[in-house]
Design a protein around this motif. Structure first.
Motif, mmCIF file in Angstrom:
data_model
loop_
_atom_site.group_PDB
_atom_site.id
_atom_site.type_symbol
_atom_site.label_atom_id
_atom_site.label_comp_id
_atom_site.label_asym_id
_atom_site.label_seq_id
_atom_site.Cartn_x
_atom_site.Cartn_y
_atom_site.Cartn_z
ATOM 1 N N VAL A 116 0.980 -1.261 0.112
ATOM 2 C CA VAL A 116 0.004 0.104 0.040
ATOM 3 C C VAL A 116 0.878 1.174 -0.047
ATOM 4 N N ARG A 117 0.997 1.836 -0.994
ATOM 5 C CA ARG A 117 1.887 2.956 -1.318
ATOM 6 C C ARG A 117 0.995 4.361 -1.407
ATOM 7 N N GLU A 118 1.479 5.325 -0.556
ATOM 8 C CA GLU A 118 0.919 6.701 -0.433
ATOM 9 C C GLU A 118 1.308 7.348 -2.179
ATOM 10 N N ASN A 119 0.508 7.772 -2.697
ATOM 11 C CA ASN A 119 0.530 8.110 -3.837
ATOM 12 C C ASN A 119 0.651 9.628 -4.254
ATOM 13 N N GLU A 120 0.431 10.708 -3.411
ATOM 14 C CA GLU A 120 0.130 11.999 -3.844
ATOM 15 C C GLU A 120 1.279 12.764 -3.421
ATOM 16 N N GLU A 121 2.203 12.546 -2.204
ATOM 17 C CA GLU A 121 2.830 13.350 -1.639
ATOM 18 C C GLU A 121 4.409 13.217 -1.689
ATOM 19 N N ASP A 122 5.345 13.395 -0.564
ATOM 20 C CA ASP A 122 6.452 12.858 -0.437
ATOM 21 C C ASP A 122 7.345 13.787 -1.331
ATOM 22 N N LEU A 123 8.392 13.018 -1.974
ATOM 23 C CA LEU A 123 9.319 13.829 -2.903
ATOM 24 C C LEU A 123 8.415 13.983 -4.437
ATOM 25 N N TYR A 124 7.378 13.339 -4.488
ATOM 26 C CA TYR A 124 6.600 13.307 -5.810
ATOM 27 C C TYR A 124 5.738 14.595 -5.974
ATOM 28 N N ALA A 125 5.793 15.580 -4.827
ATOM 29 C CA ALA A 125 5.302 16.980 -4.846
ATOM 30 C C ALA A 125 5.763 17.428 -6.217
ATOM 31 N N ILE A 127 8.469 19.563 -6.266
ATOM 32 C CA ILE A 127 8.910 21.089 -5.968
ATOM 33 C C ILE A 127 10.186 20.829 -5.709
ATOM 34 N N GLU A 128 11.011 21.450 -7.180
ATOM 35 C CA GLU A 128 12.515 21.438 -6.947
ATOM 36 C C GLU A 128 12.970 22.641 -7.430
ATOM 37 N N HIS A 129 14.109 23.037 -6.902
ATOM 38 C CA HIS A 129 14.603 24.283 -7.058
ATOM 39 C C HIS A 129 16.032 24.171 -7.197
ATOM 40 N N CYS A 138 15.156 19.168 -3.965
ATOM 41 C CA CYS A 138 13.536 18.735 -3.941
ATOM 42 C C CYS A 138 13.105 18.795 -2.596
ATOM 43 N N LEU A 139 12.015 19.100 -2.508
ATOM 44 C CA LEU A 139 11.243 19.118 -1.185
ATOM 45 C C LEU A 139 10.355 18.103 -0.968
ATOM 46 N N LYS A 140 10.606 17.558 0.077
ATOM 47 C CA LYS A 140 9.720 16.289 0.567
ATOM 48 C C LYS A 140 8.660 16.750 1.775
ATOM 49 N N LEU A 141 7.674 16.683 0.910
ATOM 50 C CA LEU A 141 6.379 17.259 1.829
ATOM 51 C C LEU A 141 5.651 15.852 2.362
ATOM 52 N N ILE A 142 5.370 15.829 3.589
ATOM 53 C CA ILE A 142 4.385 14.845 4.326
ATOM 54 C C ILE A 142 3.456 15.502 5.095
ATOM 55 N N SER A 143 2.459 15.246 4.951
ATOM 56 C CA SER A 143 1.170 15.536 5.669
ATOM 57 C C SER A 143 0.462 14.905 6.545
ATOM 58 N N ARG A 144 -0.051 15.367 7.791
ATOM 59 C CA ARG A 144 -0.954 14.542 8.812
ATOM 60 C C ARG A 144 -2.002 13.865 7.814
ATOM 61 N N PRO A 145 -2.894 14.739 7.237
ATOM 62 C CA PRO A 145 -4.107 14.096 6.568
ATOM 63 C C PRO A 145 -3.510 13.096 5.392
ATOM 64 N N GLY A 146 -2.523 13.237 4.774
ATOM 65 C CA GLY A 146 -1.823 12.119 3.809
ATOM 66 C C GLY A 146 -1.412 10.770 4.575
ATOM 67 N N MET A 175 14.981 10.683 8.819
ATOM 68 C CA MET A 175 14.136 11.938 8.636
ATOM 69 C C MET A 175 13.069 11.717 9.678
ATOM 70 N N LYS A 176 13.157 12.522 10.872
ATOM 71 C CA LYS A 176 12.582 12.438 12.179
ATOM 72 C C LYS A 176 11.215 13.105 12.028
ATOM 73 N N GLN A 177 11.214 14.401 11.194
ATOM 74 C CA GLN A 177 10.030 14.943 11.183
ATOM 75 C C GLN A 177 9.237 14.454 10.047
ATOM 76 N N THR A 178 9.619 14.132 8.972
ATOM 77 C CA THR A 178 8.758 13.761 7.605
ATOM 78 C C THR A 178 8.253 12.237 7.818
ATOM 79 N N ASP A 179 9.523 11.514 7.954
ATOM 80 C CA ASP A 179 9.113 9.922 8.034
ATOM 81 C C ASP A 179 8.441 9.865 9.674
ATOM 82 N N GLY A 180 9.146 10.503 10.337
ATOM 83 C CA GLY A 180 8.719 10.567 11.819
ATOM 84 C C GLY A 180 7.162 10.739 12.104
ATOM 85 N N LEU A 181 6.483 11.639 11.246
ATOM 86 C CA LEU A 181 5.407 11.605 11.267
ATOM 87 C C LEU A 181 4.486 10.699 10.655
#
Ligand code: NAD
Length: 477
Positions: A116-125, A127-129, A138-146, A175-181
């Motif tokens: 079961v793979r999360e399909n919308e966020e993480d590095l796949y957002a 957002i690169e600069h 590359c921004l790794k975004l992890i959200s509580r709703p996600g 990754m204590k914040q992102t994977d931590g969540l």
């Protein structure tokens, strides 16, 4: 039930015809709206590979069965798969990977896992600069709703499918914040399913264990990037990527497909194996409540596999009895409808439990306090002490320089001369003891940096939430 079908490119039309013939013969109650997607649409000048009218049909019908498509190389064409997942909010990607020993060769005869793979966020957002000459980000975004949506889906699916265990893979030691969540939400939701065993593995050793002893796992839930990589590994070690289907599930819409691509070299030769798309179609039938038909098709397919009637990709001398083409394979499955396999375990899909997936409820906001700011600086020098000396002139009444890191490693104060440095420096400013740190402090720091010709390429605010520090320390701090 009205569904949307796209026959796609390459082997797509052949495997879709085979799949539809089988499920219709099994009694699937479907009205089909066919749309054109993929290569022809791309090459006609639509860089999205799909027309606005086709989007309307997909959104109206909500259920989409899609054959693989060819994304032309170069020319700025967008992957239709990624676009579809994001636009339709298909947050859950489900890939069952099981072995069909001894009919399909595999080193793992007892393997039967669902990724079961999360399909919308993480590095796949996406957002690169580029920030400096030498560094891109590359921004790794992890959200509580996600996290809540995907983890709940994994437990609900496990409950419905009568699975015994859900495992979570993350890299939260780093990754204590992102994977931590993700891990924290997993623990919270697991507690609501006491009848299902739960466990967490660090992704590196978890992946190694999965590749070596997949029978140790049942359902595995993970963030997007890990899921992308490991679902292919799981499908491959189960025997063949050609046999696996996948479901992409959203709150309103869902898309079902094979995991393989359009195999253009095999197109139009009646050679391709339709099994991956058929597995996707079986998941679709389960999803739309036609589980009896789904089970009838799956059992007929299992019979065909154990009768040794195989397409070229699975065919093996001594195990297989007949090498058949796409059409003949479909005819053999149709002839087996109503039969149950003798050696492989027959399936019986439960219709008793429908997934309980409540909408996300936003929590009460935490108390958020600004403690400092990281200024990311583009500086081509090599000596962190020199940069620190220049940054001293930037300090304000309220803020002082606390540390400098380079690619996360502390290089000031007390850096090692051995540490390799790029031209991208994170300079952390913290409030002076007891004094409040405000957005105005950041503005003042930025003005002074600009006046001192220090090239700030980005800032990141440092907060605590309900008194808990909510940012990482420098490596070695
Ligand atoms: P591929 O999956 O199409 O082919 C890889 C190998 O597997 C080939 O040797 C092929 O002959 C074989 N194969 C794949 N499906 C088979 C089947 N059903 N029966 C028998 N053999 C099968 O991967 P690729 O070659 O990397 O990609 C080809 C095209 O497909 C590319 O344009 C790519 O963008 C696209 N693609 C689409 C999807 C999708 O639409 N979901 C997924 C992956 C790749």
């Amino acid at each position: 039930m009205r569904i949307t079908v796209a026959k796609g490119d390459g082997i797509g039309p052949e495997i879709m015809d085979a799949t539809l013939n089988i499920i219709k013969a099994a009694g699937a109650d479907l009205q089909i709206d066919e749309i054109e997607v993929g290569e022809k649409v791309y090459l006609a000048g639509n860089t999205a590979g799909i027309s606005p009218e086709s989007w309307d049909i997909i959104r109206k019908n909500k259920i989409f069965l899609k054959a693989p498509i060819t994304t032309p190389q170069g020319g700025g064409y967008k992957s239709l798969n990624v676009t579809t997942r994001k636009f339709l909010g298909l947050y859950a990607n489900i890939r069952p990977c099981r072995s069909y020993h001894p009919y399909v060769s595999t080193k793992h005869p007892k393997m039967d896992i669902i990724i079961v793979r999360e399909n919308e966020e993480d590095l796949y957002a996406g957002i690169e600069h580029q920030q400096t000459d030498e560094v891109v980000q590359c921004l790794k975004l992890i959200s509580r709703p996600g996290c809540e949506k995907i983890v709940r889906y994994a437990f609900e699916f496990a409950r419905q499918q009568n699975r015994k265990k859900v495992t979570c893979f993350t890299k939260d030691n780093i990754m204590k914040q992102t994977d931590g969540l993700f891990h924290q939400v997993f623990n919270e939701i697991a507690a609501e399913y006491p009848e299902i065993e739960n466990e967490h593995w660090i992704i590196d050793i978890g992946a190694a264990k999965m590749a070596d002893t997949p029978e140790a796992f049942d359902v595995i839930v993970m963030p997007n990037l890990y899921g992308d990589v490991l679902s292919d590994v799981a499908a491959q070690i189960a025997g063949s990527v050609g046999l696996a289907g996948s479901a992409n599930i959203g709150e309103e819409c869902a898309m079902f497909e094979a995991i393989h691509g359009s195999a253009p070299r095999r197109a139009g030769q009646n050679m391709a194996n339709p099994s991956g798309l058929l597995q996707g179609a079986i998941m679709m039938l389960n999803h739309i409540g036609q589980s009896d038909v789904a089970a009838k098709v799956q059992n007929a397919w299992l019979c065909t596999m154990e009768q040794g009637i195989h397409t070229y990709d699975v065919y093996k001398e001594g195990v297989s009895t007949q090498k058949v083409g796409t059409r003949e394979f479909a005819e053999a499955v149709i002839a087996n409808l109503g039969k149950t396999p003798v050696h492989l375990e027959p399936v019986q899909y439960s219709t008793e439990y429908s997934l309980n997936l409540p909408s996300y409820k936003r929590k009460a906001p935490a108390k958020k306090e600004l403690e400092g700011v990281d200024l990311f600086v583009h500086w081509p020098g090599l000596d962190a002490n020199e940069l620190a000396a220049r940054l001293k002139s930037v300090e304000t009444q309220d803020a002082h320089l606390k540390m400098i890191t380079n690619r996360g490693i502390k290089v000031w104060p007390d850096g090692f001369k051995e540490t390799f440095c790029t031209d991208h420096w994170r300079c952390r400013f913290i409030g002076n003891g007891g004094k409040s740190f405000s957005k105005n402090t950041i503005i003042e720091l930025l003005s002074k940096a600009e006046a001192a010709s220090i090239d700030v390429v980005k800032t990141e605010n440092l907060y605590n939430f309900d008194g808990k520090q909510a940012y990482s320390l420098g490596q070695g701090q």
